[in-house]
Design a protein around this motif. Structure first.
Motif, PDB file in Angstrom:
ATOM      1  N   ASP A 151       0.848  -1.193   0.000  1.00  0.00           N
ATOM      2  CA  ASP A 151       0.000   0.000   0.000  1.00  0.00           C
ATOM      3  C   ASP A 151       0.885   1.244   0.000  1.00  0.00           C
ATOM      4  OD1 ASP A 151      -2.354  -1.405   0.086  1.00  0.00           O
ATOM      5  OD2 ASP A 151      -2.780  -1.006   2.199  1.00  0.00           O
ATOM      6  N   PRO A 152       0.513   2.276  -0.758  1.00  0.00           N
ATOM      7  CA  PRO A 152       1.284   3.514  -0.720  1.00  0.00           C
ATOM      8  C   PRO A 152       1.117   4.190   0.634  1.00  0.00           C
ATOM      9  CG  PRO A 152      -0.688   3.809  -2.036  1.00  0.00           C
ATOM     10  CD  PRO A 152      -0.612   2.352  -1.676  1.00  0.00           C
ATOM     11  N   ALA A 153       2.122   4.930   1.033  1.00  0.00           N
ATOM     12  CA  ALA A 153       2.062   5.631   2.317  1.00  0.00           C
ATOM     13  C   ALA A 153       1.009   6.728   2.299  1.00  0.00           C
ATOM     14  CB  ALA A 153       3.429   6.220   2.645  1.00  0.00           C
ATOM     15  N   ARG A 154       0.791   7.308   1.117  1.00  0.00           N
ATOM     16  CA  ARG A 154      -0.143   8.428   1.007  1.00  0.00           C
ATOM     17  C   ARG A 154      -0.652   8.512  -0.431  1.00  0.00           C
ATOM     18  NH1 ARG A 154       1.910  14.563   1.865  1.00  0.00           N
ATOM     19  NH2 ARG A 154       0.146  15.553   0.859  1.00  0.00           N
ATOM     20  N   LEU A 155      -1.930   8.784  -0.593  1.00  0.00           N
ATOM     21  CA  LEU A 155      -2.507   8.980  -1.917  1.00  0.00           C
ATOM     22  C   LEU A 155      -3.052  10.401  -2.020  1.00  0.00           C
ATOM     23  CD1 LEU A 155      -4.557   5.711  -2.533  1.00  0.00           C
ATOM     24  CD2 LEU A 155      -2.477   6.425  -3.693  1.00  0.00           C
ATOM     25  N   VAL A 156      -2.731  11.053  -3.094  1.00  0.00           N
ATOM     26  CA  VAL A 156      -3.238  12.393  -3.341  1.00  0.00           C
ATOM     27  C   VAL A 156      -3.702  12.434  -4.791  1.00  0.00           C
ATOM     28  CG1 VAL A 156      -2.679  14.845  -3.427  1.00  0.00           C
ATOM     29  CG2 VAL A 156      -1.608  13.384  -1.699  1.00  0.00           C
ATOM     30  N   ALA A 157      -4.897  12.940  -5.025  1.00  0.00           N
ATOM     31  CA  ALA A 157      -5.420  13.004  -6.385  1.00  0.00           C
ATOM     32  C   ALA A 157      -5.940  14.401  -6.677  1.00  0.00           C
ATOM     33  CB  ALA A 157      -6.532  11.991  -6.561  1.00  0.00           C
ATOM     34  N   SER A 158      -5.753  14.806  -7.894  1.00  0.00           N
ATOM     35  CA  SER A 158      -6.263  16.088  -8.357  1.00  0.00           C
ATOM     36  C   SER A 158      -6.657  15.940  -9.812  1.00  0.00           C
ATOM     37  CB  SER A 158      -5.189  17.172  -8.220  1.00  0.00           C
ATOM     38  OG  SER A 158      -5.606  18.351  -8.894  1.00  0.00           O
TER      39      SER A 158
END
Length: 52
Positions: free
Chosen positions: A9-16
């Motif tokens: 799993d990624p440590a953090r997900l950010v989407a825009s």
């Protein structure tokens, strides 16, 4: 329910959506609630998915 992260799993997900707007000029017609509602309705009517 919140659970511990899984291996990979990624440590953090950010989407825009800004990049797709800049590159393609695309803007979503639907908000997140309508998208989830539609996906849930489809899933309920097709519990086995599309099939083979």
């Amino acid at each position: 329910m919140i659970a511990a992260s899984r291996p990979g799993d990624p440590a953090r997900l950010v989407a825009s959506s800004q990049r797709v707007l800049e590159v393609l000029g695309w803007v979503s017609q639907y908000g997140i609630e309508e998208i989830i509602r539609s996906a849930w309705k489809w899933h309920q009517s097709q519990p086995q998915g599309y099939g083979d």
